[in-house]
Motif scaffolding. Structure first.
Motif, mmCIF file in Angstrom:
data_model
loop_
_atom_site.group_PDB
_atom_site.id
_atom_site.type_symbol
_atom_site.label_atom_id
_atom_site.label_comp_id
_atom_site.label_asym_id
_atom_site.label_seq_id
_atom_site.Cartn_x
_atom_site.Cartn_y
_atom_site.Cartn_z
ATOM 1 N N LEU A 1 12.535 54.798 28.702
ATOM 2 C CA LEU A 1 11.392 53.918 28.460
ATOM 3 C C LEU A 1 11.364 52.785 29.483
ATOM 4 C CD1 LEU A 1 9.012 53.157 26.620
ATOM 5 C CD2 LEU A 1 10.614 51.826 25.247
ATOM 6 N N VAL A 2 12.530 52.184 29.746
ATOM 7 C CA VAL A 2 12.596 51.075 30.700
ATOM 8 C C VAL A 2 12.342 51.572 32.114
ATOM 9 C CG1 VAL A 2 14.046 49.246 31.634
ATOM 10 C CG2 VAL A 2 14.182 49.812 29.203
ATOM 11 N N SER A 3 12.928 52.702 32.478
ATOM 12 C CA SER A 3 12.716 53.210 33.836
ATOM 13 C C SER A 3 11.260 53.594 34.056
ATOM 14 C CB SER A 3 13.637 54.397 34.117
ATOM 15 O OG SER A 3 13.353 55.490 33.279
ATOM 16 N N ALA A 4 10.610 54.111 33.034
ATOM 17 C CA ALA A 4 9.190 54.447 33.162
ATOM 18 C C ALA A 4 8.341 53.194 33.338
ATOM 19 C CB ALA A 4 8.733 55.241 31.944
ATOM 20 N N LEU A 5 8.672 52.151 32.582
ATOM 21 C CA LEU A 5 7.952 50.884 32.746
ATOM 22 C C LEU A 5 8.087 50.365 34.171
ATOM 23 C CD1 LEU A 5 8.783 48.863 29.495
ATOM 24 C CD2 LEU A 5 6.491 49.378 30.359
ATOM 25 N N VAL A 6 9.331 50.298 34.648
ATOM 26 C CA VAL A 6 9.582 49.692 35.950
ATOM 27 C C VAL A 6 8.955 50.505 37.074
ATOM 28 C CG1 VAL A 6 11.379 49.097 37.614
ATOM 29 C CG2 VAL A 6 11.653 48.481 35.209
ATOM 30 N N THR A 7 9.118 51.818 37.039
ATOM 31 C CA THR A 7 8.538 52.619 38.111
ATOM 32 C C THR A 7 7.011 52.578 38.080
ATOM 33 O OG1 THR A 7 8.843 54.601 36.726
ATOM 34 C CG2 THR A 7 10.522 54.139 38.393
ATOM 35 N N GLY A 8 6.449 52.434 36.894
ATOM 36 C CA GLY A 8 5.001 52.236 36.822
ATOM 37 C C GLY A 8 4.580 50.942 37.495
ATOM 38 N N TRP A 9 5.369 49.895 37.297
ATOM 39 C CA TRP A 9 5.060 48.614 37.939
ATOM 40 C C TRP A 9 5.274 48.669 39.455
ATOM 41 C CZ3 TRP A 9 8.142 46.054 33.483
ATOM 42 C CH2 TRP A 9 7.273 45.806 32.401
ATOM 43 N N GLU B 1 4.593 51.405 41.217
ATOM 44 C CA GLU B 1 3.455 52.168 41.730
ATOM 45 C C GLU B 1 2.157 51.372 41.718
ATOM 46 O OE1 GLU B 1 4.005 56.798 41.157
ATOM 47 O OE2 GLU B 1 3.951 55.792 39.217
ATOM 48 N N ASP B 2 1.945 50.531 40.702
ATOM 49 C CA ASP B 2 0.658 49.812 40.641
ATOM 50 C C ASP B 2 0.693 48.457 41.336
ATOM 51 O OD1 ASP B 2 1.906 48.001 38.909
ATOM 52 O OD2 ASP B 2 0.881 48.709 37.106
ATOM 53 N N GLY B 3 1.823 48.104 41.989
ATOM 54 C CA GLY B 3 1.904 46.857 42.753
ATOM 55 C C GLY B 3 2.367 45.661 41.956
ATOM 56 N N THR B 4 2.614 45.847 40.659
ATOM 57 C CA THR B 4 3.046 44.721 39.822
ATOM 58 C C THR B 4 4.376 44.153 40.306
ATOM 59 O OG1 THR B 4 1.888 45.552 37.874
ATOM 60 C CG2 THR B 4 3.678 44.015 37.483
ATOM 61 N N LEU B 5 5.327 45.017 40.647
ATOM 62 C CA LEU B 5 6.639 44.533 41.082
ATOM 63 C C LEU B 5 6.521 43.700 42.358
ATOM 64 C CD1 LEU B 5 9.695 44.381 40.939
ATOM 65 C CD2 LEU B 5 9.809 46.569 42.126
ATOM 66 N N SER B 6 5.774 44.168 43.328
ATOM 67 C CA SER B 6 5.613 43.393 44.569
ATOM 68 C C SER B 6 4.994 42.035 44.290
ATOM 69 C CB SER B 6 4.752 44.174 45.567
ATOM 70 O OG SER B 6 5.416 45.349 45.981
ATOM 71 N N GLN B 7 4.030 41.989 43.377
ATOM 72 C CA GLN B 7 3.412 40.721 43.028
ATOM 73 C C GLN B 7 4.403 39.805 42.317
ATOM 74 O OE1 GLN B 7 0.193 39.634 43.892
ATOM 75 N NE2 GLN B 7 1.232 37.739 43.271
ATOM 76 N N CYS B 8 5.223 40.369 41.446
ATOM 77 C CA CYS B 8 6.245 39.571 40.757
ATOM 78 C C CYS B 8 7.243 38.987 41.747
ATOM 79 C CB CYS B 8 6.974 40.429 39.720
ATOM 80 S SG CYS B 8 6.057 40.718 38.201
ATOM 81 N N GLU B 9 7.655 39.779 42.713
ATOM 82 C CA GLU B 9 8.595 39.282 43.712
ATOM 83 C C GLU B 9 7.990 38.137 44.514
ATOM 84 O OE1 GLU B 9 11.389 43.194 44.502
ATOM 85 O OE2 GLU B 9 9.743 42.770 45.889
ATOM 86 N N GLU B 10 6.727 38.271 44.871
ATOM 87 C CA GLU B 10 6.063 37.179 45.581
ATOM 88 C C GLU B 10 5.979 35.937 44.696
ATOM 89 O OE1 GLU B 10 4.381 34.776 48.197
ATOM 90 O OE2 GLU B 10 5.191 36.762 48.661
ATOM 91 N N ASN B 11 5.674 36.131 43.416
ATOM 92 C CA ASN B 11 5.615 34.994 42.494
ATOM 93 C C ASN B 11 6.979 34.321 42.358
ATOM 94 O OD1 ASN B 11 2.937 35.611 42.044
ATOM 95 N ND2 ASN B 11 3.286 36.653 40.104
ATOM 96 N N ARG B 12 8.051 35.113 42.300
ATOM 97 C CA ARG B 12 9.392 34.544 42.185
ATOM 98 C C ARG B 12 9.746 33.728 43.434
ATOM 99 N NH1 ARG B 12 8.713 35.783 37.501
ATOM 100 N NH2 ARG B 12 9.939 37.296 36.297
ATOM 101 N N ARG B 13 9.384 34.244 44.595
ATOM 102 C CA ARG B 13 9.656 33.496 45.835
ATOM 103 C C ARG B 13 8.888 32.182 45.857
ATOM 104 N NH1 ARG B 13 9.818 38.903 48.057
ATOM 105 N NH2 ARG B 13 7.577 38.873 48.453
ATOM 106 N N ARG B 14 7.639 32.231 45.479
ATOM 107 C CA ARG B 14 6.830 31.012 45.485
ATOM 108 C C ARG B 14 7.344 30.007 44.455
ATOM 109 N NH1 ARG B 14 2.378 33.283 45.123
ATOM 110 N NH2 ARG B 14 2.148 33.270 42.843
ATOM 111 N N ASP B 15 7.669 30.499 43.271
ATOM 112 C CA ASP B 15 8.197 29.618 42.226
ATOM 113 C C ASP B 15 9.525 29.008 42.657
ATOM 114 O OD1 ASP B 15 8.148 28.739 39.257
ATOM 115 O OD2 ASP B 15 10.108 29.708 39.468
ATOM 116 N N GLY B 16 10.394 29.815 43.253
ATOM 117 C CA GLY B 16 11.673 29.297 43.712
ATOM 118 C C GLY B 16 11.512 28.229 44.771
ATOM 119 N N ALA B 17 10.564 28.433 45.680
ATOM 120 C CA ALA B 17 10.325 27.436 46.723
ATOM 121 C C ALA B 17 9.851 26.116 46.126
ATOM 122 C CB ALA B 17 9.299 27.967 47.716
ATOM 123 N N GLU B 18 9.019 26.194 45.107
ATOM 124 C CA GLU B 18 8.550 24.969 44.456
ATOM 125 C C GLU B 18 9.705 24.253 43.760
ATOM 126 O OE1 GLU B 18 5.499 26.437 41.903
ATOM 127 O OE2 GLU B 18 4.063 26.770 43.532
#
Length: 445
Positions: free
Chosen positions: A325-333, A335-352
């Protein structure tokens, strides 16, 4: 001298510490002075102090003496500490975003609408479902180069991957080189397997290849554990020249390289990974806790073909397979670009957050990566971490000293501050409280 005598003395001292008659931070008499005052031999006094240290009630510091610890704090000064309700936790790095819950709801709805839910209720291949391994490998390829999915194994988090490497590729008594300040999770996994960590000197988190070479010439070392891209706890990024020098040492002494990439996503333009530079001797370990959510225990290992079979055996023996269930969630994210967006959000939040940190500690020597939600604060000469930890605990702020991260017998005096999960609106005030506690104990380094 009977064991009962030294035990009775240790019990009396323990009682005095726990009742507050010996305050946290106070210096105990020297072994000789204690022996004379108690009417026992010097060897007995030494044995009493060792017993108190084993109980976590005192801490010896080379050249300075023995000090009383706060009995309310764990021996590791924070890494096992669970913050109580109302306590601000600066021990665990827990990045998050209010939108994470909505992300999870959307992901679960997507899975519920899919046609393979029943398959998720069954046993899975030990290394993960092949199509999901291919998705993860594709996500990593821009950083690591082409990765065969047969070399990538799915784990129940990166900590599980570290434990699998220790259990599957080494025997008790094997020696592994590591930074003098390193990730506590690897220390725990190595200790569980009975491995010896050999601390290698470094400059602000960058391992010294010459010191690694010196250790390898003096004794047999099987591997070296590294976080070359955003090292924890110091946040350093090793440049390509240093990586190649270390790889030359690894080649010379036939070392396996364990590359931990837990925070690598925070560096937007990293040098080539050790896996890309030396694929035949590197095991690359990563996960999705820091870039997605700490509660989603999914990770991966990329290993040379000769090592995949023993690693698969450890996965089988410890978890059988990562939850589908977890691997399906993550791999779905992925494929749809959610993970890349989360990583960008984490970088921006960390910089702030780093900007807030620097504004508060502008006159102190803080070490950190520019996008990380954690930092390292060395303390000045004569300033001890434990009284600061104790003072902050009384103000409902939980912080960690250096002991959990130290591969050496004696830990430096420093604080590790993890603020990725603290609301940004109140972060400056919390850090000001930490700074005040440091100032109360003496000047910074």
């Amino acid at each position: 001298m009977s064991k009962a005598r030294y035990s009775r003395l240790a019990d009396l001292m323990s009682k005095a510490i726990r009742e507050g008659k010996l305050a946290p931070g106070s210096r105990l008499p020297t072994h000789r002075a204690f022996a004379e005052a108690s009417g026992v031999a010097l060897a007995t006094a030494t044995r009493v102090y060792k017993e108190l240290e084993s109980r976590g009630l005192v801490a010896g510091e080379t050249g300075r003496g023995t000090f009383v610890r706060d009995p309310g704090l764990p021996m590791t000064l924070g890494v096992h500490q669970s913050a109580a309700e109302g306590v601000t936790d600066l021990v665990f790095n827990m990045p998050g975003d209010p939108a994470d819950a909505a992300m999870l709801r959307a992901g679960l709805r997507r899975l519920a609408a899919a046609g393979d839910l029943e398959a998720m209720l069954r046993y899975q291949p030990h290394g993960g479902r092949m199509h999901e391994r291919q998705i993860i490998a594709g996500h990593l390829s821009p950083r690591l180069g082409p990765i065969g999915a047969d070399r990538l194994l799915v784990t129940s988090g990166s900590q599980h991957g570290l434990a699998a490497v220790c259990l599957g590729l080494f025997r008790p008594g094997d020696a592994i080189a590591a930074d003098a300040l390193t990730y506590p999770g690897f220390k725990s996994a190595a200790a569980l397997r009975g491995l010896e960590l050999v601390p290698v000197s470094s400059s602000q988190g960058i391992m010294d290849p010459d010191d690694l070479d010196r250790h390898c010439r003096q004794r047999t070392i099987r591997a070296v554990y590294l976080m070359p891209t955003v090292q924890s706890p110091l946040g350093a990024v090793m440049d390509q020249a240093a990586r190649r020098r270390l790889l030359a040492v690894a080649e010379r002494h036939s070392l396996l390289i364990i590359e931990d990439a837990a925070y690598a996503f925070l560096e937007p333009d990293p040098p080539p990974s050790l896996l890309a530079l030396a694929p035949d001797r590197t095991v690359y370990i990563g996960g999705f806790s820091k870039n997605l959510a700490t509660g989603l225990r999914l990770g991966y290992m990329v290993a040379p073909p000769a090592h995949t079979a023993p690693l698969l055996e450890v996965i089988r023996a410890t978890t059988w397979n990562a939850p589908a269930l977890v691997s399906a969630l993550v791999t779905g994210w992925i494929e749809d670009g959610t993970l890349s967006q989360c990583e960008e959000n984490r970088r921006r939040d960390g910089a702030e957050r780093q900007s807030i940190l620097k504004s508060v500690f502008a006159d102190m020597p803080v070490l950190a990566h520019r996008n990380a939600g954690f930092a390292w604060l060395p303390l000045g000469k004569g300033v001890r971490a434990q009284p600061i930890v104790t003072e902050l605990k009384e103000q409902a702020i939980s912080v960690s000293g250096a002991e959990p991260f130290a591969a050496t017998a004696a830990a430096p005096q420093a604080l590790r501050l993890a603020f990725g999960g603290v609301p940004k609106a109140g972060l400056a005030g919390i850090l000001q409280t930490v700074k005040a506690a440091v100032r109360n104990q003496g000047p910074p380094a």
